[in-house]
Design a protein around this motif. Structure first.
Motif, PDB file in Angstrom:
ATOM      1  N   LEU A   1      -5.463  -6.820  -2.476  1.00  0.00           N
ATOM      2  CA  LEU A   1      -6.462  -5.767  -1.860  1.00  0.00           C
ATOM      3  C   LEU A   1      -5.734  -4.452  -1.550  1.00  0.00           C
ATOM      4  CD1 LEU A   1      -8.611  -8.119   0.125  1.00  0.00           C
ATOM      5  CD2 LEU A   1      -9.085  -7.358  -2.241  1.00  0.00           C
ATOM      6  N   ALA A   2      -4.650  -4.676  -1.015  1.00  0.00           N
ATOM      7  CA  ALA A   2      -3.882  -3.486  -0.516  1.00  0.00           C
ATOM      8  C   ALA A   2      -3.363  -2.574  -1.964  1.00  0.00           C
ATOM      9  CB  ALA A   2      -2.495  -3.729   0.285  1.00  0.00           C
TER      10      ALA A   2
ATOM     11  N   THR B   1       1.169   3.805  -3.379  1.00  0.00           N
ATOM     12  CA  THR B   1       0.468   5.023  -2.795  1.00  0.00           C
ATOM     13  C   THR B   1       1.345   6.108  -3.327  1.00  0.00           C
ATOM     14  OG1 THR B   1      -0.892   4.379  -0.990  1.00  0.00           O
ATOM     15  CG2 THR B   1      -0.251   6.843  -1.118  1.00  0.00           C
TER      16      THR B   1
ATOM     17  N   VAL C   1     -16.863  -3.541  -5.239  1.00  0.00           N
ATOM     18  CA  VAL C   1     -16.697  -2.524  -4.535  1.00  0.00           C
ATOM     19  C   VAL C   1     -17.063  -1.216  -5.476  1.00  0.00           C
ATOM     20  CG1 VAL C   1     -15.107  -0.909  -3.108  1.00  0.00           C
ATOM     21  CG2 VAL C   1     -15.248  -3.654  -2.930  1.00  0.00           C
ATOM     22  N   HIS C   2     -16.404  -1.257  -6.520  1.00  0.00           N
ATOM     23  CA  HIS C   2     -16.278   0.040  -7.366  1.00  0.00           C
ATOM     24  C   HIS C   2     -17.456  -0.021  -8.188  1.00  0.00           C
ATOM     25  CE1 HIS C   2     -12.541   1.359  -5.924  1.00  0.00           C
ATOM     26  NE2 HIS C   2     -12.063   0.020  -6.039  1.00  0.00           N
TER      27      HIS C   2
ATOM     28  N   ARG D   1     -13.056  -5.684  -7.479  1.00  0.00           N
ATOM     29  CA  ARG D   1     -12.913  -4.228  -8.025  1.00  0.00           C
ATOM     30  C   ARG D   1     -14.465  -3.781  -8.544  1.00  0.00           C
ATOM     31  NH1 ARG D   1      -7.642  -2.419 -11.131  1.00  0.00           N
ATOM     32  NH2 ARG D   1      -8.729  -0.165 -10.751  1.00  0.00           N
TER      33      ARG D   1
ATOM     34  N   HIS E   1       0.821  -1.086  -0.027  1.00  0.00           N
ATOM     35  CA  HIS E   1      -0.115   0.072  -0.143  1.00  0.00           C
ATOM     36  C   HIS E   1       0.851   1.393   0.004  1.00  0.00           C
ATOM     37  CE1 HIS E   1      -3.006   2.990   1.376  1.00  0.00           C
ATOM     38  NE2 HIS E   1      -4.006   2.061   0.936  1.00  0.00           N
TER      39      HIS E   1
ATOM     40  N   ASP F   1      -6.447  -0.853  -3.275  1.00  0.00           N
ATOM     41  CA  ASP F   1      -6.645   0.112  -2.472  1.00  0.00           C
ATOM     42  C   ASP F   1      -6.022   1.435  -2.543  1.00  0.00           C
ATOM     43  OD1 ASP F   1      -8.576   1.157  -0.249  1.00  0.00           O
ATOM     44  OD2 ASP F   1      -6.735   1.197   0.850  1.00  0.00           O
ATOM     45  N   ALA F   2      -4.912   1.289  -3.008  1.00  0.00           N
ATOM     46  CA  ALA F   2      -3.888   2.307  -3.225  1.00  0.00           C
ATOM     47  C   ALA F   2      -3.984   2.775  -4.673  1.00  0.00           C
ATOM     48  CB  ALA F   2      -2.509   1.794  -2.951  1.00  0.00           C
TER      49      ALA F   2
END
Length: 210
Positions: A157-158, A130, A188-189, A185, A126, A161-162
């Motif tokens: 998943l990390a 990021t 969630v999205h 994805r 992450h 999320d980033a």
């Protein structure tokens, strides 16, 4: 082989090339993209390629120039971005340094951050993803994971999320990881609306599923 295979519309046929001659052959054969490799770890690069990272970069610069003249995009895979089996930790600053050189100096259209020996863990993934996205919001970024220590799904998943893009996986080892990423994805999205049979996500996206 590239000359002989039947090509399908919408498929990008990439070639992993080790040197300038390999790049020339791949371009002559019609490769849509070249993938170049070096390590973010000096110890690993010396052991694997018998060059320092700086020497590898200079060699890849010549390959990238040939690809650029031919109009073929280049992706650079950075091995040991999440740790080296010889050196241990590889700092985010080191990885970002090589990303910057490849993107800003070499003109690479894509970067792949590789957990070459399965040393990545979610908080690290992450943080690095990021940092990359903060520096290059629109740059193509892929990640390469293994499930060596059972952290594959957490790393996927990390990374998502980033803000990561596609995730690479090895069929037969952790082939379920990229499938899980796509399902995650979508749910969630909301990409493409509700996923048919969502109640079966755990089964369909788990290890050993088809």
């Amino acid at each position: 082989m590239l000359r002989e295979i039947q090509r399908h519309p919408g498929v990008v046929y990439a070639a992993l090339v080790p040197n300038l001659r390999g790049a020339e052959q791949a371009i002559e054969s019609g490769a849509d993209r070249l993938n170049l490799v070096m390590s973010a770890s000096e110890s690993h690069n010396l052991s694997n390629l018998r060059m320092t990272p700086g020497q590898s970069f200079e060699a890849l610069a010549g390959v990238a120039a040939v690809a650029r003249d031919a109009g073929v995009p280049v992706n650079v895979s950075l091995s040991c971005s999440f740790g080296c089996p010889m050196k241990g930790d590889v700092s985010i600053a080191t990885v970002m340094h090589w990303c910057e050189r490849h993107v800003d100096e070499l003109g690479a259209q894509g970067i792949t951050l590789c957990a070459t020996t399965g040393m990545a863990f979610p908080s690290q993934v992450h943080e690095l993803t990021t940092a990359f996205r903060a520096r290059w919001p629109e740059q193509s970024l892929t990640l390469h994971f293994h499930n060596t220590r059972g952290l594959g799904m957490g790393n996927v998943l990390a990374a998502i999320d980033a803000g990561a893009g596609p995730l690479r996986q090895h069929p037969g080892r952790a082939g379920w990881l990229s499938l899980y990423a796509r399902c995650f994805r979508q749910r969630v999205h909301g990409r493409g609306g509700p996923w048919p049979g969502a109640h079966g996500v755990r089964h369909r996206c788990g290890p050993g599923s088809a």
